[in-house]
Design an enzyme around this catalytic site. Structure first.
Site, PDB file in Angstrom:
ATOM      1  N   HIS B 217       0.752  -1.374   0.074  1.00  0.00           N
ATOM      2  CA  HIS B 217      -0.004  -0.081   0.205  1.00  0.00           C
ATOM      3  C   HIS B 217       0.836   1.209   0.077  1.00  0.00           C
ATOM      4  CE1 HIS B 217      -2.006  -3.127   2.358  1.00  0.00           C
ATOM      5  NE2 HIS B 217      -2.941  -2.975   1.670  1.00  0.00           N
ATOM      6  N   HIS B 399     -12.061  11.494   6.445  1.00  0.00           N
ATOM      7  CA  HIS B 399     -12.836  11.192   7.362  1.00  0.00           C
ATOM      8  C   HIS B 399     -14.546  11.529   7.086  1.00  0.00           C
ATOM      9  CE1 HIS B 399     -14.051  11.355  11.559  1.00  0.00           C
ATOM     10  NE2 HIS B 399     -14.371  12.323  11.529  1.00  0.00           N
ATOM     11  N   GLY B 400     -14.777  12.778   6.300  1.00  0.00           N
ATOM     12  CA  GLY B 400     -16.062  13.168   6.215  1.00  0.00           C
ATOM     13  C   GLY B 400     -16.809  12.124   5.369  1.00  0.00           C
ATOM     14  N   GLY B 402     -15.913   8.791   4.976  1.00  0.00           N
ATOM     15  CA  GLY B 402     -15.943   7.604   5.881  1.00  0.00           C
ATOM     16  C   GLY B 402     -17.232   7.641   6.828  1.00  0.00           C
ATOM     17  N   ASP B 554      -9.354  18.388  15.870  1.00  0.00           N
ATOM     18  CA  ASP B 554      -9.364  16.929  15.306  1.00  0.00           C
ATOM     19  C   ASP B 554     -10.750  16.767  14.774  1.00  0.00           C
ATOM     20  OD1 ASP B 554      -8.365  14.433  15.069  1.00  0.00           O
ATOM     21  OD2 ASP B 554      -9.957  13.784  16.276  1.00  0.00           O
ATOM     22  N   GLY B 556     -11.991  14.106  14.117  1.00  0.00           N
ATOM     23  CA  GLY B 556     -12.682  12.769  14.734  1.00  0.00           C
ATOM     24  C   GLY B 556     -13.455  13.392  15.958  1.00  0.00           C
TER      25      GLY B 556
END
Lengths: 579, 579
Positions: B217, B399-400, B402, B554, B556
């Site tokens: 990866h 992040h958005g 996901g 952050d 999250g």
């Protein structure tokens, strides 16, 4: 591009050696390719397949119980020579004959046909089925002109199963032919491949586009269109294939399917495409039997894929579902330990065997032939770059390299044969075979054929008379024209070969010595080669793609003239010394 | 890049469906992946493997007699969720327990460990072996930190063979662990891969160079050097591997070898490389047993390859040479018809089963949870772009997307469960599982775990009291910290979750109503999330790669604060209406 490489010239051979090393329990190396590790059972037809390298698992990866008995392995994207095919067929054959099966490309057809002639002449029964599944390579009315792609697998499986059942040669051939008749493929290309040792791709497809029906060597297809979604692609491929449902397949609702990746389109994508194809086939009332999704006929790292359908009948379905066990294709239960006893690998696989001539005189003639072939090698070495430049004007620029590979291999083989005391005929035959094996391409096949034919005419009995040499040259000329199907004015070596042969015959029949007659004939050949620049308009046979080169001598004719001139010098020296 | 694609979001699922359609006789679709078509025999340990998609034949292609009993299939390059692993393990297990075997990557370890806990809690004996063959991914002293690459095959084969022999779970685990201890791999990369639906490669290697030890990866390797000849490459790979001959392998002269292609390095090249490796191994006094040359663990169309050596002992050699029959790996004679009777495919494979709650009150609480999860989905949908922007400052910007995938899937599952009359606990568990399944990544796993833990605490008996909800949130907080190993100040959702849980517990223990307590706790969470910008310097734990984002909240923690605030609004409305 290739990432693993020692020497581009030996790539195919090096790779074949590694392949055999990795699969010693299944295959053995023989001259020209591979055969099954075990001997073919008495009474079983041998299925011999083959083609250029770079298409793994086609062709060597398909040798084993249930499919082929041997595979002739050509150079990268180049047909194996007739001698390679003959050699593999000899190694694979038992007493029931040989079926030659291969994809329909000009070079393959030329060499496999020659091999078939030779095998029959040796008393080995031989038949041929050419695979023609690619529907985009010619219209339905010219089906016999179509290329062979992943449909190879269907035909090879049918032939392999029939052979395993103990069918006779006629029946094996008939089933393979029926498999081919009922098999259709369509491919798309997204990007080309770059051959080992080269920096530029062999061909390209514009980004974001796909070339429908483009061949695996970049042969033109039907059209170039924007890339479709997976569903769109599944629809396009399925519609076109089903529109060509063969007439013989009336009522047949059961099909075999192959989704084949060419190299860079990976398994995940092939499965996704297959998932999109299933409902379309169901909607068409077809039942898919044992689908194959993976790589069956590739083209290095080319991005492309193809869909193949075979309309099954009872017998073809039995063949399609039958067990097989080869390096690359394994299906069902095959008891490997129960297969035929192993045959020792052919230790002379990459060498040439020569027999001593019957007399000192004959051996001296063999030594003389070696000198002539050495002279050809030297002049081709010297002029290779110039020949390449000439060829690049209208062709792909590889004539010099190809001639060089061939002449060097021929000189090496001739030296080995002469050192073993071989006569003129044997030296010529072995030199010709080596030339064809290593040069690749059409000119390699024709040069190999010419030398072999001369060798067979001249024989090993003693030093040949001038008239015998002229007859041998004429026989070679006939063989080259019969096989290559070229006439004077087509801008090939025939333009120089024909006047050379005619002049040599005329002069020797007048009683001239060989050296003098040869040298004069070589002058005629040189004039003809130089004159090829003017031949086409004069004969009114100009073709559009040749216009660019109308003013340029043909490299094949020029290299022929260079070669015979060089040989003339050697014969002069010989005559001076000996007579 | 991918050439066959309908929708990047469903690529892995679509591909898995096509894979199963192409191999119906061998595998069946179960929730979270695939299992063998036939049931695992009583007394036989089930070997369950898995990992992200994009590595075919790893992992689903290796399910079948002789190797694995099931494979959990994550999204593209993303670990399967714990629930996927559990679901596949349940489908594959008989009464003898389950061995989980997979390549050692952080996401996989997190999810498979969770799955192991859950399986054991359900009374299914479970053990784990992580494959750690890549010698370039950590020094010898930290072998347990190494990644797993093509050595997967060795470990899976050992485990599969041991299971087939009827070994108990302990012995199957021991042999798989020994196979891993004695297996070493080294890889090189020449170019990266481009994931489905994206335009740019995931990573690159400079032209003409090769990255020694780079992960599949794009994980960093040892060094980037000029491309070598095939012989040079064979020498480099062999030398480095043999230098790490395991201590336990004293005297062992027999080895298994894998030459693995990552995608664009084709069979011809892999065979060539193998041919160059053979004499080097012979020179080192080693005997190669049953070499494997081909694609065993890929990375889409990445150009790269790896060499694996396993130092065999008698038992490992038996396992290495044993027959197997899976979609992608077939060896020796396996009587397929003799395998276990087929199990009907799991028709609910991609659906979620829900049971009706025991009371009307409980069902009403389930409906209320659905509203809360809908509220989370709506706020995440609205703020997804902004969350992506925040994440792009220090992370990879996904992040958005996901969170959106997870929240949408959770809302869908919650709606289905609530419609079936499920109580609050079941709605939360199924929503959490759906979130983890679809979101991918660490945040998906943690959100899924949090919701599932809350659901298990709350149960389905009736409407939960405020203190029960606070206890459930605390349990979720503990599970997230235990699994994710994050502390306050690490700039994760823990920065907002911990103060939220503490404040909720404090307020409910003071007797506040749920809506009021939750809304106040959400304000605390929001302040903490905003404050994450200042946390790091204050705690003196700043890490170099975080410096860039010191001033940024952050993502999250922010998404967590947004979610609980949205839920607070729903609870307010509920309280107003109900109380």
């Amino acid at each position: 591009m290739s990432y693993v490489l020692n020497d581009a010239a030996s790539f195919a051979d090096d790779s074949a050696d590694g392949f055999v090393a990795a699969h010693r329990n299944l295959v053995r190396r023989v001259r020209g390719g591979v055969a099954r590790a075990g001997a073919t059972a008495p009474g079983q037809v041998a299925v011999v397949i083959g083609g250029g390298s770079g298409h793994y698992p086609a062709f060597a990866g398909l040798v084993g119980p249930g499919i082929a008995h041997g595979a002739a392995m050509g150079n990268v994207f180049a047909s194996p020579s007739a001698q390679q095919v003959v050699s593999v067929a000899r190694a694979a054959a038992s007493d029931a004959g040989v079926l030659l099966a291969y994809g329909n490309y000009a070079g393959d057809a030329l060499n496999f046909d020659q091999a078939q002639d030779q095998l029959r002449a040796e008393g080995i029964p031989c038949q041929t089925v050419r695979v023609t599944d690619d529907i985009c390579s010619a219209p339905p009315a010219e089906q016999e002109k179509r290329r062979g792609i992943a449909g190879d697998l269907v035909v090879f499986r049918a032939a392999g199963w029939a052979a395993e059942q103990g069918f006779d040669l006629e029946s094996v051939t008939a089933l393979a032919a029926r498999a081919n008749e009922r098999t259709r493929s369509i491919g798309v290309a997204f990007s080309g491949c770059t051959l080992p040792g080269t920096a530029e791709p062999l061909f390209t497809v514009p980004p974001g586009m796909m070339a429908v029906g483009m061949g695996i060597h970049g042969e033109p297809g039907i059209e170039t269109v924007s890339m479709a979604t997976a569903s769109g692609l599944a629809g396009l491929l399925t519609d076109r294939l089903l529109a060509e449902r063969p007439e013989t397949a009336d009522g047949a609702g059961r099909i075999g399917v192959i989704v084949n990746g060419l190299g860079s389109v990976k398994s995940e994508e092939l499965f996704l495409l297959y998932g999109a194809i299933v409902p379309l086939m169901e909607k068409a009332g077809l039942t898919i039997v044992d689908p194959e999704v993976g790589e069956y006929a590739t083209s290095f790292e080319m991005a492309g894929l193809s869909l193949t359908v075979v309309w099954l009948d009872d017998e073809l379905e039995q063949a399609w579902r039958s067990p097989a066990y080869t390096p690359a294709y394994r299906k069902g239960a095959v008891d490997i330990s129960a297969t035929a006893p192993a045959v020792a690998p052919d230790e002379t696989a990459s060498e040439v065997a020569a027999m001593a001539a019957s007399s000192e005189e004959a051996a001296a003639a063999g030594a003389q032939v070696l000198k002539a072939i050495d002279a050809i090698k030297n002049v081709i070495d010297r002029e290779a770059d110039e020949l390449g430049r000439l060829d690049a004007i209208a062709g792909d620029g590889d004539h010099g390299i190809g001639m060089q590979r061939g002449a060097r291999a021929a000189a090496q083989a001739a030296a080995a044969a002469s050192a073993a005391g071989a006569g003129a005929g044997t030296v010529l035959v072995l030199a010709g075979d080596a030339w064809a094996d290593k040069a690749g391409g059409t000119s390699g096949a024709l040069w190999g054929l010419a030398l072999r034919t001369m060798g067979q005419q001249i024989g090993d009995d003693d030093a040949p008379a001038p008239a015998t040499v002229a007859q041998a040259v004429t026989a070679a000329r006939e063989a080259v024209q019969r096989t290559g199907k070229a006439e004077i004015g087509d801008k090939t070596l025939v333009d120089a070969l024909v006047p050379f042969a005619e002049r040599l015959t005329a002069l020797t029949s007048e009683g001239r010595g060989l050296a003098q007659a040869w040298t004069e004939a070589a002058q005629t050949a040189t004039a003809a080669a130089a004159g090829t620049a003017d031949l086409l308009p004069r004969l009114g046979r100009a073709r559009p793609h040749m216009e660019k080169s109308l003013g340029t001598p043909d490299p094949g004719a020029v290299s022929f003239a260079l070669a015979v001139t060089a040989v003339g010098a050697v014969l002069d020296a010989y005559d001076l010394k000996e007579n």
